[in-house]
Design an enzyme around this catalytic site. Structure first.
Site, PDB file in Angstrom:
ATOM      1  N   HIS A  80       0.829  -1.213   0.000  1.00 57.74           N
ATOM      2  CA  HIS A  80       0.000   0.000   0.000  1.00 57.74           C
ATOM      3  C   HIS A  80       0.866   1.268   0.000  1.00 57.74           C
ATOM      4  O   HIS A  80       0.457   2.305  -0.500  1.00 57.74           O
ATOM      5  CB  HIS A  80      -0.967  -0.005   1.195  1.00 57.74           C
ATOM      6  CG  HIS A  80      -1.858  -1.213   1.216  1.00 57.74           C
ATOM      7  ND1 HIS A  80      -2.567  -1.606   2.315  1.00 57.74           N
ATOM      8  CD2 HIS A  80      -2.149  -2.128   0.243  1.00 57.74           C
ATOM      9  CE1 HIS A  80      -3.246  -2.708   2.028  1.00 57.74           C
ATOM     10  NE2 HIS A  80      -3.005  -3.049   0.780  1.00 57.74           N
ATOM     11  N   HIS A 240      -9.604  -1.794  -4.594  1.00 60.24           N
ATOM     12  CA  HIS A 240      -8.442  -2.159  -3.785  1.00 60.24           C
ATOM     13  C   HIS A 240      -7.551  -3.176  -4.508  1.00 60.24           C
ATOM     14  O   HIS A 240      -6.329  -3.147  -4.372  1.00 60.24           O
ATOM     15  CB  HIS A 240      -8.838  -2.685  -2.408  1.00 60.24           C
ATOM     16  CG  HIS A 240      -7.637  -2.875  -1.542  1.00 60.24           C
ATOM     17  ND1 HIS A 240      -7.012  -1.834  -0.878  1.00 60.24           N
ATOM     18  CD2 HIS A 240      -6.868  -3.967  -1.333  1.00 60.24           C
ATOM     19  CE1 HIS A 240      -5.940  -2.285  -0.280  1.00 60.24           C
ATOM     20  NE2 HIS A 240      -5.815  -3.584  -0.539  1.00 60.24           N
ATOM     21  N   ASP A 244      -3.616  -2.852  -5.162  1.00 60.35           N
ATOM     22  CA  ASP A 244      -2.600  -3.880  -4.874  1.00 60.35           C
ATOM     23  C   ASP A 244      -1.747  -4.180  -6.108  1.00 60.35           C
ATOM     24  O   ASP A 244      -0.522  -4.335  -6.004  1.00 60.35           O
ATOM     25  CB  ASP A 244      -3.264  -5.182  -4.404  1.00 60.35           C
ATOM     26  CG  ASP A 244      -3.638  -5.151  -2.925  1.00 60.35           C
ATOM     27  OD1 ASP A 244      -3.111  -4.309  -2.179  1.00 60.35           O
ATOM     28  OD2 ASP A 244      -4.470  -5.992  -2.528  1.00 60.35           O
ATOM     29  N   HIS A 267      -1.054 -11.223  -4.831  1.00 54.53           N
ATOM     30  CA  HIS A 267       0.323 -10.726  -4.803  1.00 54.53           C
ATOM     31  C   HIS A 267       1.315 -11.664  -5.494  1.00 54.53           C
ATOM     32  O   HIS A 267       2.216 -11.211  -6.189  1.00 54.53           O
ATOM     33  CB  HIS A 267       0.757 -10.488  -3.358  1.00 54.53           C
ATOM     34  CG  HIS A 267      -0.060  -9.430  -2.676  1.00 54.53           C
ATOM     35  ND1 HIS A 267      -0.098  -8.127  -3.114  1.00 54.53           N
ATOM     36  CD2 HIS A 267      -0.886  -9.485  -1.612  1.00 54.53           C
ATOM     37  CE1 HIS A 267      -0.904  -7.417  -2.333  1.00 54.53           C
ATOM     38  NE2 HIS A 267      -1.404  -8.231  -1.420  1.00 54.53           N
TER      39      HIS A 267
HETATM   40 ZN   LIG Z   1      -4.001  -4.575  -0.278  1.00 53.09          ZN
END
Ligand SMILES: [Zn+2]
Length: 293
Positions: A80, A240, A244, A267
């Site tokens: 973030h 969001h 990311d 991720h």
């Molecule tokens: Zn996040």
């Protein structure tokens, strides 16, 4: 191909917040840095600790978060922070941090982005390096998630995200594509918070995580929607996810132009894509983007 000048902060700024994994008060300080420095984290709580470049070569695997490591020092939950810097096009910054994780704030990048803007951002005389996606490229995992990078006929970075957790999920199917620049970052993405499902909270608490955070601090989703909280927009979750992606893509260490279409990626897949793009373009990048230890 249009490049831009590198940018850094006009002056230093310090923020504090709670770490979600260590439950500690985290102090994080953002300092201006010279051209071609890139983003580097320094652990001020470890004597003699070397800076860790925020580049994909230093990324280490952690479940559901992004972490970098060099020698004995590591910093987790950097995505973030990286997204805020990438969204505001701050390319050179030394980040001093007194804990092994970045503070969680409210799960979004809003507070940090406003503070960074408030400090002022200045242009530097050097050009920012750029990768233009010229060939379609895909990464996928065994559960069917994938990200495709494609050429675009305009000099921009666009990220699209498609999210569908199925009929039983409290998160409705959502998709959104945004062109990324400091304006869209501040207006469309920075406010979007990370989210966890109610049943995942139990497991997190059992591991000792998030002891100092309540459902008001974190977006917890039950069957009826947010618990003790409200969505900031109905599609906050997909926003969001784009945030990311932006934070993870920033580990490439330069600008990218192209269209990135992510389907349920997380991720790990984001990092895999960046590794692949970087190795494909290695010959066109200078050493400043390759700070391999
Ligand atoms: Zn996040």
């Amino acid at each position: 191909m249009r490049t831009r000048n590198q940018r850094t902060l006009a002056r230093s700024l310090e923020c504090t917040g709670v770490g979600i994994f260590t439950n500690s008060d985290v102090k994080i300080r953002f300092c201006p840095a010279p051209e071609n420095h890139g983003i580097q984290f320094v652990r001020t709580d470890l004597a003699g600790s070397k800076p860790i470049p925020a580049l994909i070569e230093y990324a280490v695997f952690k479940q559901r978060r992004t972490a970098i490591e060099y020698q004995d020092a590591s910093v987790e939950m950097i995505e973030h922070v990286m997204a805020a810097l990438a969204g505001l096009q701050i390319d050179n910054c030394r980040i001093e941090i007194n804990a092994p994780e970045a503070p969680c704030f409210d799960g979004s990048s809003q507070e940090l982005s406003l503070a960074l803007l408030d400090s002022g951002i200045v242009e530097q005389p050097f050009q920012r390096e750029l990768i233009c996606i010229e060939q379609p490229l895909t990464v996928e995992n065994e559960s069917g998630s994938f990200i495709q990078a494609k050429p675009l006929n305009r000099s921009v970075l666009a990220i699209g995200y498609y999210l569908n957790y199925g009929e039983d999920s409290p998160v409705t199917p959502q998709c959104l594509t945004l062109e990324i620049n400091p304006e869209t970052w501040m207006n469309q993405l920075a406010f979007s918070r990370t989210f966890v499902l109610e049943e995942e909270v139990e497991a997190m608490r059992a591991l000792g995580y998030g002891q100092r955070l309540s459902a008001e601090d974190l977006l917890v989703l039950g069957q009826e929607g947010p618990v003790g909280n409200e969505f900031r927009t109905l599609d906050e979750c997909v926003r969001h996810k784009i945030l990311d992606c932006l934070g993870d893509f920033a580990l490439i260490g330069c600008d990218m132009h192209g269209y990135f279409s992510a389907h349920q990626s997380g991720h790990a897949l984001n990092r895999e894509l960046i590794k692949k793009i970087k190795s494909t373009h290695r010959s066109t990048l200078s050493e400043t983007v390759w700070k391999v230890a």
